[in-house]
Design a protein around this motif. Structure first.
Motif, PDB file in Angstrom:
ATOM      1  N   LEU A 273     -55.429 -78.854 -43.336  1.00  0.00           N
ATOM      2  CA  LEU A 273     -56.666 -79.109 -44.067  1.00  0.00           C
ATOM      3  C   LEU A 273     -57.762 -78.140 -43.650  1.00  0.00           C
ATOM      4  O   LEU A 273     -57.898 -77.797 -42.481  1.00  0.00           O
ATOM      5  N   GLU A 274     -58.522 -77.691 -44.632  1.00  0.00           N
ATOM      6  CA  GLU A 274     -59.670 -76.821 -44.398  1.00  0.00           C
ATOM      7  C   GLU A 274     -60.847 -77.378 -45.170  1.00  0.00           C
ATOM      8  O   GLU A 274     -60.676 -77.970 -46.233  1.00  0.00           O
ATOM      9  N   PHE A 275     -62.034 -77.162 -44.632  1.00  0.00           N
ATOM     10  CA  PHE A 275     -63.243 -77.638 -45.285  1.00  0.00           C
ATOM     11  C   PHE A 275     -64.200 -76.470 -45.487  1.00  0.00           C
ATOM     12  O   PHE A 275     -64.204 -75.512 -44.711  1.00  0.00           O
ATOM     13  N   LEU A 276     -65.007 -76.553 -46.515  1.00  0.00           N
ATOM     14  CA  LEU A 276     -65.946 -75.489 -46.849  1.00  0.00           C
ATOM     15  C   LEU A 276     -67.077 -75.391 -45.832  1.00  0.00           C
ATOM     16  O   LEU A 276     -67.411 -76.373 -45.170  1.00  0.00           O
ATOM     17  N   GLU A 277     -67.672 -74.214 -45.765  1.00  0.00           N
ATOM     18  CA  GLU A 277     -68.853 -74.016 -44.942  1.00  0.00           C
ATOM     19  C   GLU A 277     -70.067 -73.930 -45.858  1.00  0.00           C
ATOM     20  O   GLU A 277     -70.039 -73.257 -46.894  1.00  0.00           O
ATOM     21  N   ILE A 278     -71.146 -74.604 -45.459  1.00  0.00           N
ATOM     22  CA  ILE A 278     -72.362 -74.622 -46.271  1.00  0.00           C
ATOM     23  C   ILE A 278     -72.841 -73.200 -46.537  1.00  0.00           C
ATOM     24  O   ILE A 278     -73.204 -72.851 -47.666  1.00  0.00           O
ATOM     25  N   ALA A 279     -72.840 -72.359 -45.506  1.00  0.00           N
ATOM     26  CA  ALA A 279     -73.324 -70.981 -45.652  1.00  0.00           C
ATOM     27  C   ALA A 279     -72.523 -70.213 -46.702  1.00  0.00           C
ATOM     28  O   ALA A 279     -73.085 -69.409 -47.455  1.00  0.00           O
ATOM     29  N   ALA A 280     -71.223 -70.453 -46.775  1.00  0.00           N
ATOM     30  CA  ALA A 280     -70.380 -69.755 -47.752  1.00  0.00           C
ATOM     31  C   ALA A 280     -70.751 -70.163 -49.178  1.00  0.00           C
ATOM     32  O   ALA A 280     -70.783 -69.312 -50.079  1.00  0.00           O
ATOM     33  N   ILE A 281     -71.036 -71.443 -49.386  1.00  0.00           N
ATOM     34  CA  ILE A 281     -71.427 -71.907 -50.719  1.00  0.00           C
ATOM     35  C   ILE A 281     -72.807 -71.357 -51.087  1.00  0.00           C
ATOM     36  O   ILE A 281     -73.043 -70.938 -52.222  1.00  0.00           O
ATOM     37  N   LYS A 282     -73.734 -71.339 -50.124  1.00  0.00           N
ATOM     38  CA  LYS A 282     -75.066 -70.761 -50.375  1.00  0.00           C
ATOM     39  C   LYS A 282     -74.962 -69.287 -50.746  1.00  0.00           C
ATOM     40  O   LYS A 282     -75.606 -68.828 -51.686  1.00  0.00           O
ATOM     41  N   THR A 283     -74.139 -68.555 -50.009  1.00  0.00           N
ATOM     42  CA  THR A 283     -73.957 -67.129 -50.288  1.00  0.00           C
ATOM     43  C   THR A 283     -73.374 -66.926 -51.676  1.00  0.00           C
ATOM     44  O   THR A 283     -73.836 -66.066 -52.439  1.00  0.00           O
ATOM     45  N   PHE A 284     -72.359 -67.715 -52.017  1.00  0.00           N
ATOM     46  CA  PHE A 284     -71.761 -67.633 -53.354  1.00  0.00           C
ATOM     47  C   PHE A 284     -72.813 -67.891 -54.426  1.00  0.00           C
ATOM     48  O   PHE A 284     -72.901 -67.166 -55.419  1.00  0.00           O
ATOM     49  N   ALA A 285     -73.639 -68.922 -54.221  1.00  0.00           N
ATOM     50  CA  ALA A 285     -74.679 -69.256 -55.197  1.00  0.00           C
ATOM     51  C   ALA A 285     -75.652 -68.090 -55.370  1.00  0.00           C
ATOM     52  O   ALA A 285     -76.012 -67.727 -56.497  1.00  0.00           O
ATOM     53  N   GLU A 286     -76.071 -67.484 -54.272  1.00  0.00           N
ATOM     54  CA  GLU A 286     -76.983 -66.344 -54.344  1.00  0.00           C
ATOM     55  C   GLU A 286     -76.353 -65.176 -55.097  1.00  0.00           C
ATOM     56  O   GLU A 286     -76.985 -64.566 -55.956  1.00  0.00           O
ATOM     57  N   GLN A 287     -75.107 -64.879 -54.777  1.00  0.00           N
ATOM     58  CA  GLN A 287     -74.408 -63.764 -55.420  1.00  0.00           C
ATOM     59  C   GLN A 287     -74.265 -63.977 -56.921  1.00  0.00           C
ATOM     60  O   GLN A 287     -74.277 -63.019 -57.692  1.00  0.00           O
TER      61      GLN A 287
END
Length: 96
Positions: A44-58
């Motif tokens: 199991l793996e879980f998302l990182e908040i920073a990765a989702i924020k970066t994706f949203a910005e991009q």
């Protein structure tokens, strides 16, 4: 990313919030290994908040994170396609 203007992308997952990920890991292990109503071929793996924020910005999307529980780390990310620069908000609507 193909998303209409004002389109919304919902992502529901668990993130590491104040150590609550342990409860979430435990419930996910039960659902995948014991009850087997979810399937997992890998660890199991879980998302990182920073990765989702970066994706949203991009993607020029706004970022919102809604917490669902005081005991688990389940959250709902709400990303909205915006014409202007992205903004970030974190909401806490903790369930009893």
């Amino acid at each position: 990313m193909l998303l209409h203007p004002n389109g919304i992308l919902f992502i529901r997952d668990a993130v590491d919030l104040d150590g609550r990920i342990k409860n979430t890991e435990r419930t996910e292990q039960l659902s995948t290994k014991f009850f087997k109503f979810n399937k997992a071929e890998h660890q199991l793996e879980f998302l990182e908040i920073a990765a989702i924020k970066t994706f949203a910005e991009q993607q020029q999307m706004s970022f919102e994170m809604v917490e669902h529980s005081k005991t688990t780390s389940n959250v709902l990310f709400v990303l909205r396609k915006m014409e202007n620069k992205s903004k970030h908000t974190i909401l806490s609507s903790l369930a009893g």
